[in-house]
Design a protein around this motif. Sequence first.
Motif, PDB file in Angstrom:
ATOM      1  N   LYS A 217     -36.518  73.897 -29.057  1.00  0.00           N
ATOM      2  CA  LYS A 217     -36.472  75.087 -29.919  1.00  0.00           C
ATOM      3  C   LYS A 217     -35.206  75.127 -30.762  1.00  0.00           C
ATOM      4  CE  LYS A 217     -34.337  78.161 -26.491  1.00  0.00           C
ATOM      5  NZ  LYS A 217     -34.007  77.082 -25.550  1.00  0.00           N
ATOM      6  N   ASP A 218     -34.178  74.438 -30.301  1.00  0.00           N
ATOM      7  CA  ASP A 218     -32.909  74.386 -31.039  1.00  0.00           C
ATOM      8  C   ASP A 218     -32.846  73.199 -31.995  1.00  0.00           C
ATOM      9  OD1 ASP A 218     -31.678  76.568 -29.417  1.00  0.00           O
ATOM     10  OD2 ASP A 218     -31.893  75.082 -27.820  1.00  0.00           O
ATOM     11  N   LYS A 221     -35.282  67.643 -30.228  1.00  0.00           N
ATOM     12  CA  LYS A 221     -36.685  67.335 -29.952  1.00  0.00           C
ATOM     13  C   LYS A 221     -36.900  65.963 -29.329  1.00  0.00           C
ATOM     14  CE  LYS A 221     -38.279  70.258 -33.767  1.00  0.00           C
ATOM     15  NZ  LYS A 221     -39.035  70.302 -35.057  1.00  0.00           N
TER      16      LYS A 221
END
Length: 272
Positions: A217-218, A221
């Motif tokens: 989400k930050d 990935k």
Amino acid sequence: MKPLQGKIAVVTGASRGAGRGIAYQLGSAGATVYVTGRSVKGSTTDNRPETIEETADGVTLRGGKGIAIQCDHTRSSDVRKLFERIGREQGRIDILVNSVFGGSERSLPSGDGRHFWERPLEHWEAMMVAGPQAYLLTTRYAVPLMTKHQKGLIVNLTFFIKDQISSNLYYDLAMNAINRMTRGMAKELQEYNVSAIAVCPGWMRTERVIDSGFGPKDGAKETTAYVGRAVLALATDTTVSKFSGETLMVAELAKKYGFTDVDGTQPLPFEG
């Protein structure tokens, strides 16, 4: 027979992070992998738990042969002894992966601000000495074990964001020094059939990143297996010399070779 069976690889900075992910993938293809770094049982950097012995064991469990050798790649004597030993034991190197970096260690002083003139000189030294200088020193001693056999692949781990300054000025200079150095290496090594390629992963979920609380989400990935699969794809490509001197994104290589991350996706390049 596994595609890298009988091949000799060296992965530096392999106690954790990208180095460990790459070593595991080369091991899964059957390679003998010398995993190097400073973190050994009883003495690790940043008080982290990971060690090169653990990485070597993981290489062996995946079907290769892992050999752990402690080495500080900023010290000429350490690096020379490393490759003297490999020369005695193997007589050659097929794959060298440079992935050491000292600029993220928590032991560095924080400084008084984010501007380059406010950062302590230790930041510059950590990023440039335990970065491009260590890459150059390591490659210098490794190359004779490649050139005499007229064959080899050098992969330099790097990072950049197109048309942007990456992170901060010191870091950006260190990474672009690696990219430019790769081009120079490729030019000088061409006559010996040795290729040099810079490979740029995105924001990886390394052990350090996960422990810091960052996730997909930050923007974190990619797993370290993704860059490992990129290096494996290059190492098993008989026409890899066509990329020599280039700086390539892992996401770009995933499209070229058709591999994915462990979850079956092909994460796009990190864009800041």
